[in-house]
Design an enzyme around this catalytic site. Sequence first.
Site, PDB file in Angstrom:
ATOM      1  CE  LYS A  74      -2.602   0.035   3.517  1.00  0.00           C
ATOM      2  NZ  LYS A  74      -1.923   0.648   4.405  1.00  0.00           N
ATOM      3  CB  THR A  76       5.268   0.009  -2.392  1.00  0.00           C
ATOM      4  OG1 THR A  76       5.921  -0.529  -1.391  1.00  0.00           O
ATOM      5  CG2 THR A  76       6.076  -0.019  -3.767  1.00  0.00           C
ATOM      6  NE  ARG A  97      -0.185   5.191   8.567  1.00  0.00           N
ATOM      7  CZ  ARG A  97      -0.587   3.948   8.925  1.00  0.00           C
ATOM      8  NH1 ARG A  97      -0.923   3.557  10.198  1.00  0.00           N
ATOM      9  NH2 ARG A  97      -0.286   2.865   8.104  1.00  0.00           N
ATOM     10  CB  ALA A 276      -4.657   1.312  10.505  1.00  0.00           C
ATOM     11  CD1 TRP A 412       8.472  -3.256  -4.607  1.00  0.00           C
ATOM     12  CD2 TRP A 412       9.675  -4.126  -6.340  1.00  0.00           C
ATOM     13  NE1 TRP A 412       9.614  -3.618  -3.940  1.00  0.00           N
ATOM     14  CE2 TRP A 412      10.369  -4.335  -5.044  1.00  0.00           C
ATOM     15  CE3 TRP A 412      10.226  -4.681  -7.433  1.00  0.00           C
ATOM     16  CZ2 TRP A 412      11.746  -5.240  -4.847  1.00  0.00           C
ATOM     17  CZ3 TRP A 412      11.501  -5.465  -7.386  1.00  0.00           C
ATOM     18  CH2 TRP A 412      12.178  -5.559  -6.262  1.00  0.00           C
TER      19      TRP A 412
END
Length: 559
Positions: A74, A76, A97, A276, A412
């Site tokens: 996520k 990335t 974050r 989270a 990636w």
Amino acid sequence: MSENNSDIAIARAAKKKPIKEIAARLGMSEEDIVPYGHDKAKVSAPFLKSLESRPDGKLILVTAVNPTPAGEGKTTTTVGLGDGLNRIGKNALICIREASLGPCFGVKGGAAGGGHAQVVPMEEMNLHFTGDFHAITTAHNLLSAMIDNHIYWGNELEIDSRRVTWRRVLDMNDRALRQITASLGGVANGFPRETGFDITVASEVMAILCLSNDLKDLEKRLGDIIVAYRRDKTPITARDLKADGAMAVLLKDAIQPNLVQTLENNPAFVHGGPFANIAHGCNSVVATKAALKLADYVVTEAGFGADLGAEKFFDIKCRKAGLKPAAAVVVATVRAMKMNGGVAKADLGAENVEAVKAGCANLGRHVENVKGFGVPVVVAINHFSADTEAEIQAVKDYVAGLGTEAIVCRHWADGSAGITGLAEKVVELADGGTAAFKPIYPDEMGLFEKIETVVRKIYRGSEVTADQSVRDQLAAWEEAGYGHLPVCMAKTQYSFSTDPTLRGAPTDFSVHVREVRLSAGAGFVVAICGQIMTMPGLPSQPAAESIYLNDKGEIEGLF
């Protein structure tokens, strides 16, 4: 992954620009930033204040399916999408974050993206960075110390030591500290009482820092923290203890967003880091609002699957900060779909189209849930080299059946060049004007009903159970004027249910709320469900065992 294209090797080979050049791209002079070395800086409070009259850009949320050991990528994808938007000529800024040391040395590893879609300096970001987490830990524990000190010196506020709710924190996974007895050792050390530690990213101080609009708002929220109760059950706040001013002093630098860059030298704000699964999982409101004033498109993420991060992003952060997301991306991988379809991790290399199709139910539910908030959605298939065309097509066909598009992303391996298709689709959705964002429950709904709404609408559970003491506590908070607050669900990230082994898209299960905590300063009520822990433990072979300094003094093993 070979030694030469590991995340850390790619990050180390990055050709970073001086941070003042990155700041200049955003219209900041050298006086507008506070440098931390050559490659990271804090954005000054006066500059943030100067942005208030500017129009807002469009906010893009990146969320994902439930995480599996197969990996989803996520962060990335968030970084890759920001680079991709800049590549196609858009003015885009990334907001993510900061990393917690606990999971860094435990299971998860780094939190700066991966491959050719990373934020740098990767090593510093995953370790002490600019010291924000240390400041949060210290401010939290200052308040803890002042509670026990007040009781020791006569207890003028008449704190009932059996009803002290404020614990201590540490930014490390240490299960031995979950439940402790403090003040042992005789009269000189105070009155013994039971307490414990949470991880720093679960601290209400972390949530407050991430939800505050400015330093004045931060200090007010710190003062509102309820730390204990008297025998008559009236609350004691941090303001009552005169701790709020000193706590704000410790956090005055930490509330300023951190500016860094991607591998492609695009700007990124990295600020705040609530988990989270046990907190609200979003970067700071200060960073997000500043980014919206500085860029036309702001790409941010919310932690873990959309059942946790996205729900809290919408129902807590956007509700409280007045944010209106323009589009959302749900990240999935073929590998994760196979695992949700029942394939063991060891067997993920073999083609299995039927398992992919079976596992897509998890993806489908997340897509439906995000759409339920009135936000248009696109699916990003984060590509792995072992994915076959038939497997990829199975995901595309399934998503098309939902009235949504799935786009293969190769960021990636290829950086921004591998994600331009997603970038173009995101611009189309964000500029389309179809977003009609709305939280899934109103402020005036009762607290227990809010918990039930999340369980039924987002998780698809059939019922919520709770002991009478939990229900009574919620009723008491409503009576005290806290009924308008949103709820922050603390549960496992691995399943829609509270059973981490229940993959896919389960239905008709029960969710048990075993404890509730009032975060009056942050502005939400935490509902702790199932076996979730607010102080994680280390695994049998922690990542720390493989992290070391090589002969050149370089860090190895930090992903």
